[in-house]
Write a protein that holds these residues in place. Structure first.
Motif, PDB file in Angstrom:
ATOM      1  N   ASN A 263      44.558  49.477  54.280  1.00  0.00           N
ATOM      2  CA  ASN A 263      43.410  48.897  54.968  1.00  0.00           C
ATOM      3  C   ASN A 263      42.560  49.891  55.747  1.00  0.00           C
ATOM      4  OD1 ASN A 263      43.885  45.856  54.536  1.00  0.00           O
ATOM      5  ND2 ASN A 263      45.874  46.558  55.264  1.00  0.00           N
ATOM      6  N   LYS A 264      43.056  51.111  55.871  1.00  0.00           N
ATOM      7  CA  LYS A 264      42.300  52.208  56.480  1.00  0.00           C
ATOM      8  C   LYS A 264      41.617  51.829  57.800  1.00  0.00           C
ATOM      9  CE  LYS A 264      41.431  54.555  52.098  1.00  0.00           C
ATOM     10  NZ  LYS A 264      42.415  53.737  51.374  1.00  0.00           N
ATOM     11  N   PRO A 265      42.387  51.506  58.825  1.00  0.00           N
ATOM     12  CA  PRO A 265      41.783  51.226  60.129  1.00  0.00           C
ATOM     13  C   PRO A 265      41.123  52.478  60.698  1.00  0.00           C
ATOM     14  CG  PRO A 265      44.160  51.443  60.328  1.00  0.00           C
ATOM     15  CD  PRO A 265      43.869  51.439  58.857  1.00  0.00           C
ATOM     16  N   ASP A 266      40.104  52.271  61.521  1.00  0.00           N
ATOM     17  CA  ASP A 266      39.450  53.405  62.182  1.00  0.00           C
ATOM     18  C   ASP A 266      40.248  53.872  63.392  1.00  0.00           C
ATOM     19  OD1 ASP A 266      36.987  53.306  60.559  1.00  0.00           O
ATOM     20  OD2 ASP A 266      36.677  51.383  61.572  1.00  0.00           O
ATOM     21  N   LEU A 267      40.935  52.929  64.007  1.00  0.00           N
ATOM     22  CA  LEU A 267      41.617  53.192  65.269  1.00  0.00           C
ATOM     23  C   LEU A 267      42.933  52.425  65.287  1.00  0.00           C
ATOM     24  CD1 LEU A 267      41.769  54.026  68.332  1.00  0.00           C
ATOM     25  CD2 LEU A 267      40.358  51.994  68.795  1.00  0.00           C
ATOM     26  N   ILE A 268      44.004  53.087  65.727  1.00  0.00           N
ATOM     27  CA  ILE A 268      45.274  52.373  65.885  1.00  0.00           C
ATOM     28  C   ILE A 268      45.830  52.635  67.283  1.00  0.00           C
ATOM     29  CG2 ILE A 268      45.839  52.430  63.430  1.00  0.00           C
ATOM     30  CD1 ILE A 268      47.845  54.645  63.995  1.00  0.00           C
TER      31      ILE A 268
ATOM     32  N   HIS B 174      47.103  60.554  52.663  1.00  0.00           N
ATOM     33  CA  HIS B 174      46.025  59.763  53.251  1.00  0.00           C
ATOM     34  C   HIS B 174      45.644  60.313  54.626  1.00  0.00           C
ATOM     35  CE1 HIS B 174      46.113  56.411  50.295  1.00  0.00           C
ATOM     36  NE2 HIS B 174      47.363  56.831  50.137  1.00  0.00           N
ATOM     37  N   GLU B 175      44.368  60.144  54.974  1.00  0.00           N
ATOM     38  CA  GLU B 175      43.897  60.593  56.266  1.00  0.00           C
ATOM     39  C   GLU B 175      44.380  59.640  57.361  1.00  0.00           C
ATOM     40  OE1 GLU B 175      39.732  61.176  56.366  1.00  0.00           O
ATOM     41  OE2 GLU B 175      39.787  62.979  55.110  1.00  0.00           O
ATOM     42  N   LEU B 176      44.489  60.182  58.533  1.00  0.00           N
ATOM     43  CA  LEU B 176      44.936  59.390  59.669  1.00  0.00           C
ATOM     44  C   LEU B 176      43.748  58.835  60.434  1.00  0.00           C
ATOM     45  CD1 LEU B 176      47.675  61.815  61.022  1.00  0.00           C
ATOM     46  CD2 LEU B 176      48.057  59.707  59.742  1.00  0.00           C
ATOM     47  N   PRO B 177      43.894  57.637  60.992  1.00  0.00           N
ATOM     48  CA  PRO B 177      42.845  57.088  61.853  1.00  0.00           C
ATOM     49  C   PRO B 177      42.878  57.773  63.217  1.00  0.00           C
ATOM     50  CG  PRO B 177      44.721  55.628  61.832  1.00  0.00           C
ATOM     51  CD  PRO B 177      45.044  56.728  60.860  1.00  0.00           C
ATOM     52  N   VAL B 178      41.948  57.428  64.072  1.00  0.00           N
ATOM     53  CA  VAL B 178      42.035  57.843  65.466  1.00  0.00           C
ATOM     54  C   VAL B 178      43.244  57.130  66.068  1.00  0.00           C
ATOM     55  CG1 VAL B 178      40.906  57.790  67.711  1.00  0.00           C
ATOM     56  CG2 VAL B 178      39.553  58.207  65.643  1.00  0.00           C
ATOM     57  N   VAL B 179      44.049  57.876  66.812  1.00  0.00           N
ATOM     58  CA  VAL B 179      45.307  57.322  67.314  1.00  0.00           C
ATOM     59  C   VAL B 179      45.340  57.320  68.840  1.00  0.00           C
ATOM     60  CG1 VAL B 179      47.815  57.579  67.380  1.00  0.00           C
ATOM     61  CG2 VAL B 179      46.561  58.091  65.274  1.00  0.00           C
TER      62      VAL B 179
ATOM     63  N   VAL C 252      39.452  52.966  75.794  1.00  0.00           N
ATOM     64  CA  VAL C 252      38.597  52.431  74.726  1.00  0.00           C
ATOM     65  C   VAL C 252      37.206  53.052  74.786  1.00  0.00           C
ATOM     66  CG1 VAL C 252      37.482  50.368  73.807  1.00  0.00           C
ATOM     67  CG2 VAL C 252      39.879  50.278  74.539  1.00  0.00           C
ATOM     68  N   ASN C 253      36.642  53.169  75.972  1.00  0.00           N
ATOM     69  CA  ASN C 253      35.310  53.761  76.114  1.00  0.00           C
ATOM     70  C   ASN C 253      35.294  55.209  75.653  1.00  0.00           C
ATOM     71  OD1 ASN C 253      34.140  51.420  77.130  1.00  0.00           O
ATOM     72  ND2 ASN C 253      34.685  51.923  79.249  1.00  0.00           N
ATOM     73  N   ARG C 254      36.373  55.918  75.919  1.00  0.00           N
ATOM     74  CA  ARG C 254      36.457  57.307  75.466  1.00  0.00           C
ATOM     75  C   ARG C 254      36.503  57.370  73.951  1.00  0.00           C
ATOM     76  NH1 ARG C 254      41.480  60.545  77.607  1.00  0.00           N
ATOM     77  NH2 ARG C 254      40.330  60.267  79.557  1.00  0.00           N
ATOM     78  N   VAL C 255      37.311  56.513  73.351  1.00  0.00           N
ATOM     79  CA  VAL C 255      37.416  56.505  71.893  1.00  0.00           C
ATOM     80  C   VAL C 255      36.059  56.184  71.255  1.00  0.00           C
ATOM     81  CG1 VAL C 255      38.392  55.275  69.927  1.00  0.00           C
ATOM     82  CG2 VAL C 255      39.872  55.935  71.830  1.00  0.00           C
ATOM     83  N   ILE C 256      35.373  55.171  71.796  1.00  0.00           N
ATOM     84  CA  ILE C 256      34.087  54.757  71.243  1.00  0.00           C
ATOM     85  C   ILE C 256      33.051  55.869  71.367  1.00  0.00           C
ATOM     86  CG2 ILE C 256      32.141  53.164  71.555  1.00  0.00           C
ATOM     87  CD1 ILE C 256      34.254  51.061  72.406  1.00  0.00           C
ATOM     88  N   SER C 257      33.006  56.513  72.535  1.00  0.00           N
ATOM     89  CA  SER C 257      31.995  57.544  72.756  1.00  0.00           C
ATOM     90  C   SER C 257      32.233  58.781  71.914  1.00  0.00           C
ATOM     91  CB  SER C 257      31.965  57.931  74.241  1.00  0.00           C
ATOM     92  OG  SER C 257      33.184  58.523  74.627  1.00  0.00           O
ATOM     93  N   GLU C 258      33.512  59.035  71.590  1.00  0.00           N
ATOM     94  CA  GLU C 258      33.827  60.237  70.820  1.00  0.00           C
ATOM     95  C   GLU C 258      33.972  59.980  69.324  1.00  0.00           C
ATOM     96  OE1 GLU C 258      37.266  62.012  72.490  1.00  0.00           O
ATOM     97  OE2 GLU C 258      36.298  62.507  74.400  1.00  0.00           O
ATOM     98  N   HIS C 259      33.880  58.719  68.929  1.00  0.00           N
ATOM     99  CA  HIS C 259      34.135  58.386  67.527  1.00  0.00           C
ATOM    100  C   HIS C 259      33.185  59.111  66.583  1.00  0.00           C
ATOM    101  CE1 HIS C 259      35.357  56.188  64.004  1.00  0.00           C
ATOM    102  NE2 HIS C 259      34.124  55.749  63.809  1.00  0.00           N
ATOM    103  N   GLN C 260      31.954  59.258  66.954  1.00  0.00           N
ATOM    104  CA  GLN C 260      30.968  59.878  66.082  1.00  0.00           C
ATOM    105  C   GLN C 260      31.222  61.365  65.882  1.00  0.00           C
ATOM    106  OE1 GLN C 260      28.843  58.080  64.374  1.00  0.00           O
ATOM    107  NE2 GLN C 260      29.653  56.262  65.405  1.00  0.00           N
TER     108      GLN C 260
END
Length: 272
Positions: free
Chosen positions: A48-53, A76-81, A116-124
């Protein structure tokens, strides 16, 4: 807005559900069905290749690091953890110096929002380097090179750092109790469970005696029998019985049998 597919992985039902419910408050996240086991997690991540776990570290079967290794081994590539742990040991110090994050159970609301805010801001800005960080991160804090670390994981050996935890986290009916190691008087086995006697309380923990030994400073805690570990600071005296057997008497009056194979080591620690 592209929402991040988010997967919560934890073997403890209440901890898993509680985290998932709170994550629903973040509209940038798209929650996937919760995952209750580490082995199931490997398949879900691949399929299912989640973006974040949000990944619990201590789980039956595979621990959190082994989940990531299994995904990598299948190409397989790893999601953001974001690691989730009840154990404030080697993991936390490592995660603090990386773009990755960790949450300490029980998870604080403000800390969760910050994460969560850190993950979202750095996701790009997440790139290929993120894939390498997950294992090199563990290698750095344990003082082992990546190759050695992967070999240990493959052979089923435990990964430990050159330090010992100040607390042991104990899960029971959805609650987590953090027991100060310095308060532990002795530990004995009861079938598949360990009874941790700390202060005036007894806590039940499902771990092996070998695993506990690795988490406890050998200068302070010593195996005295195949089914018992004692805090040397709690020992009042070592007694030799008429039948040739030995036992320890603790400051609270508790008596513990000492196997012959451990007798000399106990004497050395008491006299040192």
């Amino acid at each position: 807005m592209n929402r991040l597919k988010t997967l919560v992985i934890d073997d403890e039902p209440l901890a898993r559900k509680g985290l998932a419910i709170r994550l629903q408050a973040f509209e940038q996240l798209q929650l996937m069905p919760e995952c209750k086991s580490s082995r199931e997690a490997v398949d879900i991540i691949i399929e299912n290749k989640p973006d974040l776990i949000f990944l619990d570290i201590q789980m039956p079967g595979l621990n959190g690091f082994e989940v990531l290794k299994a995904v990598q081994e299948k190409g397989h590539e790893l999601p953001v953890v974001v690691f989730v742990t009840a154990y404030d040991t080697y993991a936390i110090k490592a995660f603090e110096v990386r773009a990755l994050d960790y949450l300490l159970k029980p998870v604080d609301d403000d800390r969760l929002a910050e994460c969560v805010n850190r993950v979202i801001s750095e996701h790009q800005t997440v790139n290929d380097e993120h894939q390498e960080k997950l294992i090199s991160l563990v290698a750095e804090v344990t003082g082992q090179d990546t190759h050695t670390l992967l070999q240990k994981l493959a052979s089923g050996e435990s990964i430990t750092a050159d330090q010992y935890p100040e607390y042991i986290a104990i899960k029971d009916s959805g609650e987590i109790t953090r027991v100060a190691v310095k308060d532990i008087k002795w530990i004995d086995a009861a079938g598949d469970y360990m009874c941790i006697h700390a202060g005036d309380d007894t806590h039940i923990l499902r771990r092996t005696m070998k695993e506990l030994e690795q988490d406890l400073n050998p200068k302070l805690f010593q195996r005295v029998h195949r089914s018992a570990i004692v805090n040397i600071k709690q020992v009042e005296k070592l007694c030799n019985q008429q039948n040739g057997e030995y036992h320890l008497q603790l400051k609270n009056g508790q008596k513990l049998k000492v196997s012959r194979s451990y007798k000399d080591r106990i004497k050395q620690l008491i006299l040192s």
